[in-house]
Design an enzyme around this catalytic site. Structure first.
Site, PDB file in Angstrom:
ATOM      1  N   CYS A   1       0.814  -1.222   0.000  1.00  0.00           N
ATOM      2  CA  CYS A   1       0.000   0.000   0.000  1.00  0.00           C
ATOM      3  C   CYS A   1       0.846   1.270   0.000  1.00  0.00           C
ATOM      4  CB  CYS A   1      -0.939   0.002   1.198  1.00  0.00           C
ATOM      5  SG  CYS A   1      -1.968  -1.464   1.242  1.00  0.00           S
TER       6      CYS A   1
ATOM      7  N   HIS B   1      -3.625   6.946   2.241  1.00  0.00           N
ATOM      8  CA  HIS B   1      -3.976   5.631   1.690  1.00  0.00           C
ATOM      9  C   HIS B   1      -5.364   5.268   2.194  1.00  0.00           C
ATOM     10  CE1 HIS B   1      -4.114   1.495   0.741  1.00  0.00           C
ATOM     11  NE2 HIS B   1      -3.896   1.074   1.968  1.00  0.00           N
TER      12      HIS B   1
ATOM     13  N   ASN C   1     -10.053  -0.694  -0.411  1.00  0.00           N
ATOM     14  CA  ASN C   1      -8.593  -0.546  -0.376  1.00  0.00           C
ATOM     15  C   ASN C   1      -8.012  -1.131  -1.667  1.00  0.00           C
ATOM     16  OD1 ASN C   1      -5.853  -0.823   0.107  1.00  0.00           O
ATOM     17  ND2 ASN C   1      -6.077  -1.686   2.163  1.00  0.00           N
TER      18      ASN C   1
HETATM   19  O1  UT7 Z   1      -3.797  -1.501   3.455  1.00  0.00           O
HETATM   20  C1  UT7 Z   1      -2.966  -1.886   4.480  1.00  0.00           C
HETATM   21  C2  UT7 Z   1      -3.406  -1.325   5.701  1.00  0.00           C
HETATM   22  N1  UT7 Z   1      -4.587  -2.007   6.183  1.00  0.00           N
HETATM   23  C3  UT7 Z   1      -5.042  -1.656   7.330  1.00  0.00           C
HETATM   24  O2  UT7 Z   1      -4.496  -0.760   7.911  1.00  0.00           O
HETATM   25  C4  UT7 Z   1      -6.223  -2.385   7.895  1.00  0.00           C
HETATM   26  C5  UT7 Z   1      -6.218  -2.200   9.374  1.00  0.00           C
HETATM   27  N2  UT7 Z   1      -7.288  -2.863  10.068  1.00  0.00           N
HETATM   28  C6  UT7 Z   1      -8.591  -2.559   9.943  1.00  0.00           C
HETATM   29  O3  UT7 Z   1      -8.966  -1.745   9.142  1.00  0.00           O
HETATM   30  C7  UT7 Z   1      -9.561  -3.215  10.893  1.00  0.00           C
HETATM   31  O4  UT7 Z   1      -8.838  -3.874  11.909  1.00  0.00           O
HETATM   32  C8  UT7 Z   1     -10.516  -4.223  10.208  1.00  0.00           C
HETATM   33  C9  UT7 Z   1     -11.531  -3.472   9.357  1.00  0.00           C
HETATM   34  C10 UT7 Z   1      -9.746  -5.190   9.370  1.00  0.00           C
HETATM   35  C11 UT7 Z   1     -11.301  -4.996  11.269  1.00  0.00           C
HETATM   36  O5  UT7 Z   1     -12.012  -4.112  12.111  1.00  0.00           O
HETATM   37  P1  UT7 Z   1     -11.920  -4.246  13.692  1.00  0.00           P
HETATM   38  O6  UT7 Z   1     -12.813  -3.230  14.246  1.00  0.00           O
HETATM   39  O7  UT7 Z   1     -10.461  -4.162  14.050  1.00  0.00           O
HETATM   40  O8  UT7 Z   1     -12.532  -5.661  13.924  1.00  0.00           O
HETATM   41  P2  UT7 Z   1     -11.853  -6.945  14.610  1.00  0.00           P
HETATM   42  O9  UT7 Z   1     -10.842  -7.534  13.688  1.00  0.00           O
HETATM   43  O10 UT7 Z   1     -11.432  -6.581  15.972  1.00  0.00           O
HETATM   44  O11 UT7 Z   1     -13.083  -7.909  14.682  1.00  0.00           O
HETATM   45  C12 UT7 Z   1     -14.237  -7.600  15.489  1.00  0.00           C
HETATM   46  C13 UT7 Z   1     -15.260  -8.695  15.295  1.00  0.00           C
HETATM   47  C14 UT7 Z   1     -14.691 -10.107  15.435  1.00  0.00           C
HETATM   48  O12 UT7 Z   1     -15.669 -10.888  16.081  1.00  0.00           O
HETATM   49  P3  UT7 Z   1     -15.554 -11.194  17.648  1.00  0.00           P
HETATM   50  O13 UT7 Z   1     -14.223 -11.886  17.811  1.00  0.00           O
HETATM   51  O14 UT7 Z   1     -15.578  -9.852  18.306  1.00  0.00           O
HETATM   52  O15 UT7 Z   1     -16.742 -12.044  17.908  1.00  0.00           O
HETATM   53  C15 UT7 Z   1     -14.562 -10.575  14.002  1.00  0.00           C
HETATM   54  O16 UT7 Z   1     -14.642 -11.963  13.881  1.00  0.00           O
HETATM   55  O17 UT7 Z   1     -15.807  -8.615  13.955  1.00  0.00           O
HETATM   56  C16 UT7 Z   1     -15.740  -9.901  13.338  1.00  0.00           C
HETATM   57  N3  UT7 Z   1     -15.567  -9.717  11.913  1.00  0.00           N
HETATM   58  C17 UT7 Z   1     -16.609  -9.543  11.079  1.00  0.00           C
HETATM   59  N4  UT7 Z   1     -17.937  -9.525  11.290  1.00  0.00           N
HETATM   60  C18 UT7 Z   1     -18.734  -9.304  10.231  1.00  0.00           C
HETATM   61  C19 UT7 Z   1     -14.425  -9.650  11.190  1.00  0.00           C
HETATM   62  N5  UT7 Z   1     -14.703  -9.440   9.904  1.00  0.00           N
HETATM   63  C20 UT7 Z   1     -16.057  -9.368   9.809  1.00  0.00           C
HETATM   64  C21 UT7 Z   1     -16.941  -9.146   8.721  1.00  0.00           C
HETATM   65  N6  UT7 Z   1     -18.266  -9.118   8.991  1.00  0.00           N
HETATM   66  N7  UT7 Z   1     -16.510  -8.933   7.454  1.00  0.00           N
END
Ligand code: UT7
Length: 308
Positions: free
Chosen positions: A111, A235, A265
């Site tokens: 990225c 980004h 992204n």
């Molecule tokens: O381009 C390179 C740079 N990329 C980045 O910088 C990405 C950085 N990270 C992020 O943008 C975020 O961490 C994400 C969007 C990937 C995830 O968001 P989050 O708020 O950090 O969610 P999380 O990973 O902490 O997950 C929260 C919950 C989990 O469930 P439990 O364990 O709380 O029951 C996940 O399993 O959300 C669940 N989850 C989803 N639920 C519905 C993860 N993906 C999904 C989904 N739909 N697509």
């Protein structure tokens, strides 16, 4: 020496994959994706190759800059989804465009690829190796996404952006700083012929912290104050990352350009697509001080402050 971002082009495929479409593919919801990322839809290259997208964006940038293909001295192509293992996608693009007098090569910085590419273009121009550099960021990420993995498949999209960079004109690179840390490579990666794997939560925190740090550093290196920045083009990984970064820097969101709701992204393509759209929409004006920042696999990150 002046370094002007002279012409802009972008291409996104016509096929739209909405959050509602994804609801039918994995256990997710429009509400979750929108509230956690800001993404509503993304484009998927069903009928286009990486080169098709890069060619369209590049032709638009050359036309916008009023530069003939033969006058391009170098092509720098940032991508993590190259057309072939070799030759470089840049050489294949050179052939399509008819840039007969250029040398061409790829860079892989995920990225951060566009900002790394801009740093390379700056070096080529300042070192006297090139006067006109075509910098392309293009990705066909749909090829390396596991469409059964809800934690990644909702985030990414395909597209291409291109900028013609020239030693002539009034523009300047006021300051830039590129960083990487290979010790944490496993936070975001794809093995050869494998799918994207990501530790999202960890990356989120690192992204905000690292980008804030380099943004502050480049603004200070340029002898400016954060308030003097006219536009930030970050980004496009997550609207919450952009909001957290803006808050930490003390920059209002009105000064932060985002099109993540439309494209998700697109890795190396995200900043040049955003830049081309901001330019089209009249949000980028000559003389503006524009701050760009990115973080991605490597890990790689950086910030570049330009006088547009
Ligand atoms: O381009 C390179 C740079 N990329 C980045 O910088 C990405 C950085 N990270 C992020 O943008 C975020 O961490 C994400 C969007 C990937 C995830 O968001 P989050 O708020 O950090 O969610 P999380 O990973 O902490 O997950 C929260 C919950 C989990 O469930 P439990 O364990 O709380 O029951 C996940 O399993 O959300 C669940 N989850 C989803 N639920 C519905 C993860 N993906 C999904 C989904 N739909 N697509």
């Amino acid at each position: 020496m002046g370094i002007t971002l002279q012409g802009f082009g972008f291409y996104v495929p016509p096929d739209v994959l909405s959050n509602f479409d994804l609801e039918k593919m994995v256990d997710t919801s429009d509400e979750w994706i929108t509230s956690r990322t800001g993404i509503k839809e993304r484009r998927i290259a069903k009928n286009e190759t990486l080169l098709d997208m890069a060619e369209k964006a590049s032709r638009m940038a050359l036309e916008d800059a009023k530069v003939e293909p033969e006058d391009v001295d170098a092509i720098v192509f940032a991508t993590i989804t190259p057309h072939f293992t070799f030759p470089a996608s840049a050489c294949l693009l050179q052939n399509r465009l008819g840039c007969k007098n250029s040398f061409a090569f790829d860079i892989s910085a995920a990225c951060s690829g566009f900002l790394y590419g801009l740093e390379v273009a700056k070096g080529l121009i300042m070192g006297g190796s090139a006067k006109k550099v075509l910098l392309v960021g293009a990705e066909k990420l749909s090829e390396i996404i596991n469409w059964q993995d809800r934690s990644t498949c909702v985030l990414f999209g395909d597209g291409a952006g291109a900028v013609l960079i020239s030693s002539e004109g009034e523009g300047e690179i006021l300051a830039s700083l590129m960083r990487s840390d290979g010790e944490v490579w496993d936070i975001l990666y794809a093995e050869k012929c494998g799918y994207i794997s990501m530790k999202g939560r960890e990356l989120f925190k690192l992204a905000v912290r690292s980008m804030e740090e380099v943004c502050r550093q480049v603004v200070s290196m340029a002898g400016l104050r954060v308030e003097e920045v006219d536009l930030v083009i970050p980004h496009q990984a997550n609207i919450r990352i952009m909001e957290a970064l803006a808050e930490k820097l003390g920059i209002p969101m009105q000064k932060v350009y985002s099109n993540i709701h439309k494209y998700g992204n697109t890795s190396a393509a995200s900043i040049p697509i955003a830049m081309a759209e901001a330019y089209r929409e009249g949000k980028l004006k000559r003389g503006d001080k524009v701050l760009m920042t990115a973080m991605g696999g490597g890990l790689t990150w950086g910030a570049t402050l330009i006088k547009f």
